[in-house]
Scaffold this active site. Structure first.
Site, mmCIF file in Angstrom:
data_model
loop_
_atom_site.group_PDB
_atom_site.id
_atom_site.type_symbol
_atom_site.label_atom_id
_atom_site.label_comp_id
_atom_site.label_asym_id
_atom_site.label_seq_id
_atom_site.Cartn_x
_atom_site.Cartn_y
_atom_site.Cartn_z
ATOM 1 N N VAL A 173 -11.764 -20.961 -34.141
ATOM 2 C CA VAL A 173 -12.791 -20.285 -34.919
ATOM 3 C C VAL A 173 -12.303 -18.868 -35.202
ATOM 4 O O VAL A 173 -11.888 -18.157 -34.287
ATOM 5 C CB VAL A 173 -14.103 -20.221 -34.093
ATOM 6 N N CYS A 174 -12.360 -18.473 -36.454
ATOM 7 C CA CYS A 174 -11.891 -17.120 -36.801
ATOM 8 C C CYS A 174 -12.812 -16.062 -36.182
ATOM 9 O O CYS A 174 -14.031 -16.095 -36.396
ATOM 10 C CB CYS A 174 -11.877 -16.933 -38.315
ATOM 11 N N VAL A 175 -12.235 -15.145 -35.453
ATOM 12 C CA VAL A 175 -13.028 -14.156 -34.718
ATOM 13 C C VAL A 175 -13.836 -13.243 -35.648
ATOM 14 O O VAL A 175 -15.027 -12.994 -35.395
ATOM 15 C CB VAL A 175 -12.146 -13.337 -33.737
#
Lengths: 99, 114, 123
Positions: B72-74
């Protein structure tokens, strides 16, 4: 090259954008709401028909069946299952999703 | 790459079914990268009705059974309130570099979105 | 593909800014990609050409104007910006309306360019 379209031509112009960039030998895969474009009597069917002259057009059977349109696919368009979708991705060196 | 959240659009379903078919066909799905609203696939707080599919749980199962790396992209996650505390099993939060890195390492990248 | 080989990336931008987040978050991926020493290009098609429109003022929508970032791409060694001619024309725009130097390509040339890529990430 594999082009993937997922929107109904009644909602967005992504099919047109895609078809303007299809070169001879390319493949187009219609999934989700884009499957309507490949059905008989649809206003967009003529565009698919024209694309078939130089390119291959596939449609995801699961999405057609869900939408009660599996029996209405225009001639020349090939129905594939998810494994067929995977094969198209592996057969083509590059993939563009026209979102 | 999954760019839409679960349920609102079909993108997450299409991506999941594609991944499953690829694995069944003997291919390796190295990573699924969740971006934009796609990060919402990673919340453990969803409770879909009994007769509906559980999109989040399906991803978790894919990770557990086939070692698929669910990233998941931070930056996108922070914007949308996806943090370690509500992250479902099998997902991890990391940077956008993970997307570019897997595009370099993998034979194919397929984008699912809206 | 051997290890260490450089791949050709094309980020395909087809959506207008502000109405949705794709343009902004797409640009964030582009900036990160600069760190990987790949061959990176950006294509602007359809409503994506609006991302490069000169004179964006977002004050009244209380949103960050991220358009200056396109001018900063050069500093990241990202210099291949391709804009589709048909997309400009269909929107009453010309190259002079854009805030950065670009290469204008017809749809046929854009299709040929895409055919040379290793990876296309579309927003």
């Amino acid at each position: 090259m594999l082009h993937i379209v997922n929107k109904s031509p009644g909602e967005r112009a992504t099919l047109d954008s895609c078809l303007a960039h299809v070169r001879p030998g390319h493949s187009v895969l219609l999934i989700e709401d884009a499957v309507y474009a490949a059905t008989k009597g649809h206003a967009a069917a003529a565009k698919i028909q024209a694309a078939l002259a130089t390119a291959k057009v596939f449609v995801l059977a699961a999405d057609l069946e869900a939408r009660a349109r599996a029996g209405a696919v225009i001639d020349g368009v090939v129905q594939v299952d998810y494994k067929g979708f995977v094969e198209l991705v592996t057969q083509n060196p590059r993939v563009q999703s026209w979102l | 790459m999954v760019n839409e959240g679960p349920y609102q659009r079909q993108s997450s379903d299409s991506a999941y079914l594609f991944c499953r078919a690829a694995i069944e066909s003997g291919h390796q799905i190295e990573r699924v990268f969740f971006y934009h609203d796609g990060v919402n696939n990673a919340t453990k707080l969803t409770e879909p009705p009994q007769d509906d599919r559980n999109v989040v749980a399906r991803w978790t199962k894919l990770a557990e059974e086939h070692g698929v790396d669910l990233v998941v992209c931070v930056a996108a996650a922070l914007r949308r309130g996806i943090v370690e505390q509500n992250l479902a099993q099998g997902f991890r939060i990391s940077g956008l570099g993970q997307l570019v890195e897997s595009a370099i390492a993998s034979d194919r990248l397929v984008v699912f979105g809206d | 593909m051997s290890e260490g080989a450089i791949k050709k990336f094309l980020f395909v931008n087809r959506k207008a800014p502000y109405g949705s987040v794709y343009a902004l978050e797409g640009l964030e991926v582009v900036l990160i990609s600069a760190a990987f020493d790949q061959d990176v290009g950006l294509a602007f098609l359809d409503d994506g050409v609006y991302q490069l429109a000169k004179g964006q003022n977002t004050k009244a929508i209380e949103t960050k104007n991220f358009s200056p970032t396109y001018r900063a791409l050069e500093g990241y060694d990202i210099e291949k910006l391709y804009v589709e001619r048909e997309s400009l024309e269909a929107r009453g725009l010309t190259e002079d309306d854009l805030l950065v130097d670009v290469q204008v390509l017809g749809a046929t040339e854009m299709a040929a360019l895409m055919d040379e890529m290793d990876v296309m990430i579309s927003f």
